[in-house]
Write an enzyme that holds these catalytic residues in place. Structure first.
Site, short mmCIF file in Angstrom:
data_model
loop_
_atom_site.label_atom_id
_atom_site.label_comp_id
_atom_site.label_asym_id
_atom_site.label_seq_id
_atom_site.Cartn_x
_atom_site.Cartn_y
_atom_site.Cartn_z
N ASN A 1 39.42 37.89 40.53
CA ASN A 1 40.72 37.54 39.99
C ASN A 1 40.89 36.03 39.95
O ASN A 1 40.99 35.38 41.02
CB ASN A 1 41.85 38.14 40.83
CG ASN A 1 43.22 37.71 40.33
OD1 ASN A 1 43.71 38.20 39.31
ND2 ASN A 1 43.85 36.77 41.02
N GLU A 2 40.87 35.44 38.76
CA GLU A 2 41.25 34.05 38.47
C GLU A 2 40.30 32.99 39.03
O GLU A 2 40.61 31.79 38.97
CB GLU A 2 42.69 33.76 38.93
CG GLU A 2 43.71 34.62 38.20
CD GLU A 2 45.16 34.24 38.47
OE1 GLU A 2 46.03 34.64 37.68
OE2 GLU A 2 45.42 33.55 39.48
N ASN A 3 39.15 33.39 39.56
CA ASN A 3 38.28 32.38 40.18
C ASN A 3 37.51 31.56 39.15
O ASN A 3 37.33 30.35 39.34
CB ASN A 3 37.31 33.05 41.15
CG ASN A 3 38.04 33.68 42.31
OD1 ASN A 3 39.22 33.42 42.54
ND2 ASN A 3 37.36 34.53 43.06
#
Length: 818
Positions: A423-425
């Site tokens: 998630n969003e890395n």
């Protein structure tokens, strides 16, 4: 056969911190559970969900703790005896009868320890010492070096539920404990050490793939593995020299498993039985329920970029989804019944996919089993969120073991449709300023997302798609949050601008977007005791974890609704604005169905009482957003959208049958006077299609924009369009009549509008904290009526339906402004 003895009772808890003389030497402990729940049960700490008690409990996560229990056992040298821990949170040393048997470093794994030589006949003493995650994290930062993290704490340096350390919707409650069951297993000759099962389609037939790895003890001869499903039985020999076997079972013409909005969810019990060939007795067994459906993720290039479309049983879906976070900061408190209730609420809101977000946990089996039964699709993140993660040892080996455990555990579930890397890395590395912080050659997680995770998924679960991240555009050569490729997150709308900006985006798939609002009034009153309650009072403000969250709530009203002057109006206005923002965004995305194939709102549920993006608050009460989702995700949606300088009625059909009906519309004054109208006898919208109908010129051009509305109807579907926002709309002070009639399980509340009422809401929890109302956000023309069905055990009369408190509308907020 394997003998299993639960070891979930008789535990005690001790604080291994000499600085806490106020605590007893030992207190009762519950397993499954955690330190916080045990301290609460012994009334040794205040409830961290209440007022600002969270901050008084911070010490708990910084202390070490010891769990102990005694249990009776029988020693049998002919059998293997193993202690099995389904979940240890997180940094633990396990000892049996004073001898260390293992150390653990991962909340998300199952651990098994052979204690055959240590077990005593009679009483045995088992202890588990948990080290502070903070102390371990400090060591790991020295070991790995600093890695950027969007949130406090060392969650990216260990394998622990990241949101334990605090998030922009969650408290900092750093847990420790045996959060899943413990048992003693005893077996001889052989057992199933690993069993991988997948169910797909081969033409019209069901295809079950089975892989099994055996653990053996002693000189056991050949075995037989027997699979039985749907009246079909297949037996495969396992030679004495073999430890692995794989085979397939064909089930002729099974009924297909569908997401709930398209069909039924037939599940077929599968039983695998391991039999000793020489003796003929059963050694071990494995049971699951399987659903048969085909699945692929279409990411092919097209004229708009590249698609991101889930195709189930050869049907390209528009995904109506919501993000799922841990339903409690203490996950052991979430029962199977609670899982089922939450998923039922999602289903009732016309949601058919939940994304299990990467800052939480792999949920327990009951969650996925309920999704299988209810036709709720699951997108499963691997557990990496909003941070850079080291790829060196020992973290790398922990990640691999964790992924193997959970892919094998979850892969039989028909509801599970995607493994997602993070998630969003990737987005964070690309756009959040991580690049200058991470040294050249230093790992930050990309090797997990592009190499390790896809390799493991390909090895273990090749029939289910894997995608590297959310958001991600399919290539490191394209910015990760691009509109035209992959899945997108839209967060500038909440953080920086108004919700009208949703129309600036037509993503291929939107896997996160959201808008905040406080919890229901009853939940606030249960969790905060400020006198008086205000948006800035200590308790209310503490239960707002987003940076400048309250400021953004007010800024988000600008141009739409006036700034509220009272707590009641603040509460209703911000809840109403949340519902409108998300409905606005979803209807826009669905109206572009040919390009956009999914909307996954942030977020469905809450883990504690908080102002957040959730539709269902932590008590399970519905916020107005829940009703907005139900309307916006209706499989047959009618919406009015701007097109080519004018307006179009857009019909969107996710049903299996075409939608053909008369479409009609009117432009009216708010007092009901008809100014223009049209009627088109047949609008045809095929299944899985959106169809635009340009509205006539005399409908879309107002005479007095602040005193007019457009109403478009197809059968029982109705859509409204306003030429100005409410703050400029000449909404009158509400005039209405209320009738209350007792019905089975509650009351029917009939409201008759004597003038135009916009977004009428009956706030049932203001009548009774346990009450539930069936509908909300209802707009009525003068003379029209609507019946709210309220489930409640409390006696209700017409005088209880107080306008401006129980019965709210946009009229309350804006009438008299002009």
């Amino acid at each position: 056969m394997i003998e299993k003895t639960a070891l979930n009772s008789g535990w005690t808890l001790t604080c291994n911190d000499t600085g806490r003389p106020d605590l007893p030497d030992a207190m009762p402990a519950t397993v499954p559970g955690c330190v916080h729940t045990d301290l609460l049960a012994s009334r040794l700490i205040p409830d961290p969900y209440i007022d600002v008690n969270e901050i008084t409990n911070d010490w708990i996560g910084r202390a070490d703790w010891i769990y102990r229990c005694r249990f009776e056992a029988t020693r049998d040298d002919s059998r293997v005896q193993e202690l099995v821990f389904d979940g240890l949170d997180t940094i633990a040393v396990i000892s049996l009868n004073g001898e260390e048997i293992g150390r653990t470093f991962n909340m998300h794994r199952t651990y098994r320890f052979d204690v055959s030589g240590l077990l005593k006949a009679g009483t045995n003493e088992l202890s588990v010492t948990f080290r502070s995650a903070y102390a371990y994290g400090a060591e790991m930062e020295k070991h790995y070096g600093y890695r950027p993290n969007n949130y406090p704490g060392p969650g990216n340096l260990m394998r622990k539920m990241a949101c334990n350390f605090g998030w922009d919707w969650g408290p900092t409650l750093v847990t420790a404990g045996l959060w899943k069951p413990v048992r003693l297993e005893s077996w001889n000759r052989a057992r199933l050490a690993e069993t991988r099962v997948s169910a797909t389609l081969a033409g019209s037939d069901g295809l079950v793939k089975v892989y099994a790895r055996l653990a053996r003890h002693g000189s056991v001869g050949p075995c037989r593995l027997v699979a039985a499903i749907g009246g079909v039985t297949t037996a495969v020999a396992v030679a004495a020299s073999e430890d692995e076997v794989s085979f397939q079972v064909i089930l002729p013409s099974p009924q297909l498993w569908w997401p709930h909005h398209l069909g039924a969810q037939p599940l077929y019990p599968l039983t695998l039985t391991l039999i000793d060939e020489a003796r003929g007795d059963r050694l071990d067994s494995f049971e699951r329920e399987l659903g048969f459906r085909s699945l692929r993720l279409d990411t092919s290039a097209d004229e708009h970029g590249s698609s991101f479309t889930f195709v189930i049983n050869d049907v390209p879906l528009f995904i109506a989804g919501a993000n799922w976070i841990p339903d409690d900061c203490f996950p052991s408190r979430v029962t199977g019944e609670r899982y089922a209730a939450r998923i039922e609420e999602a289903k009732a809101a016309n949601i058919h996919m939940l994304r299990v977000w990467g800052g939480g946990i792999f949920e327990r089996d009951e969650f996925y089993e309920a999704c299988d039964r209810m036709g709720m699709l699951v997108w499963q993140d691997f557990l990496f969120a909003c941070a850079a993660y080291p790829e060196e040892e020992p973290l790398r080996s922990e990640v691999e073991a964790e992924v193997r455990d959970n892919v094998v555990r979850l892969m039989p579930h028909a509801s599970l449709i995607l493994w997602n890397g993070n998630n969003e890395n990737i987005w964070g590395f690309d756009e959040w300023g991580w690049r200058p912080i991470i040294k050249v050659g230093e790992s930050w997680g990309l090797g997990y997302y592009l190499d390790l995770l896809p390799r493991l998924c390909s090895e273990l679960d090749p029939d289910r798609p894997y995608y590297p991240g959310s958001p991600y555009s399919g290539s490191m050569e394209i910015e990760p949050n691009a509109d035209g490729h992959g899945c997108k997150h839209i967060w500038d709308v909440w953080n920086d601008v108004g919700y009208e900006v949703y129309r600036n985006y037509i993503p291929r798939f939107c896997s996160e977007f959201g808008w905040q609002a406080p919890a229901t009034w009853a939940t606030i009153e249960e969790s905060v005791h400020d006198e008086p309650l205000t948006p800035q009072s200590n308790g209310v403000f503490h239960h707002q974890k987003a940076t400048q969250g309250n400021d953004k709530l007010i800024r988000g009203l600008a141009g739409h609704l006036p700034e509220p002057k009272t707590m009641d109006d603040w509460h209703f206005a911000t809840q109403l604005n949340q519902a409108r923002a998300i409905r606005f965004g979803i209807e826009h995305m669905r109206s572009h169905r040919s390009i956009c194939k999914g909307a996954v709102v942030w977020q469905f549920n809450d883990c504690w009482p908080v102002t957040s993006w959730a539709a269902l608050d932590s008590a399970g009460r519905r916020k107005p957003l829940w009703y907005a989702l139900k309307a916006a995700y209706d499989p047959r949606l009618l919406t009015v959208q701007p097109r080519d300088g004018g307006l179009a009625a857009v019909a969107v059909n996710e049903r299996t049958l075409f939608w053909r009906a008369k479409i009609s519309g009117r432009r009216l004054k708010l007092d009901g006077t008809v100014l223009a109208e049209f009627e088109f006898w047949r609008l045809l919208c095929d299944r899985f299609e959106s169809k635009e109908f340009p509205l006539p010129e005399d409908i879309v051009r107002p005479d007095l924009p602040n005193d007019e509305v457009v109403v478009v109807e197809i059968l029982d579907r109705r859509a409204f369009h306003y030429f100005v926002e409410d703050i400029d709309l000449a909404l009158p002070a509400p005039r209405l009549a209320v009738e209350v009639t007792a019905i089975d399980g509650g009351y029917a509340v009939k409201v008759t509008a004597q003038n135009f009422l916009k977004d009428l809401c009956l706030m049932a929890d203001r009548l009774d904290p346990d009450a539930v109302v069936d509908s909300m956000l209802v707009t009525l023309l003068p003379g029209e009526s609507h019946v709210f069905s309220v489930k409640t055990a409390k006696v209700i009369e017409a005088d209880d339906i107080v306008v401006g408190t129980v019965l709210r509308s946009a009229n309350d907020l804006v009438a008299g402004l002009r």
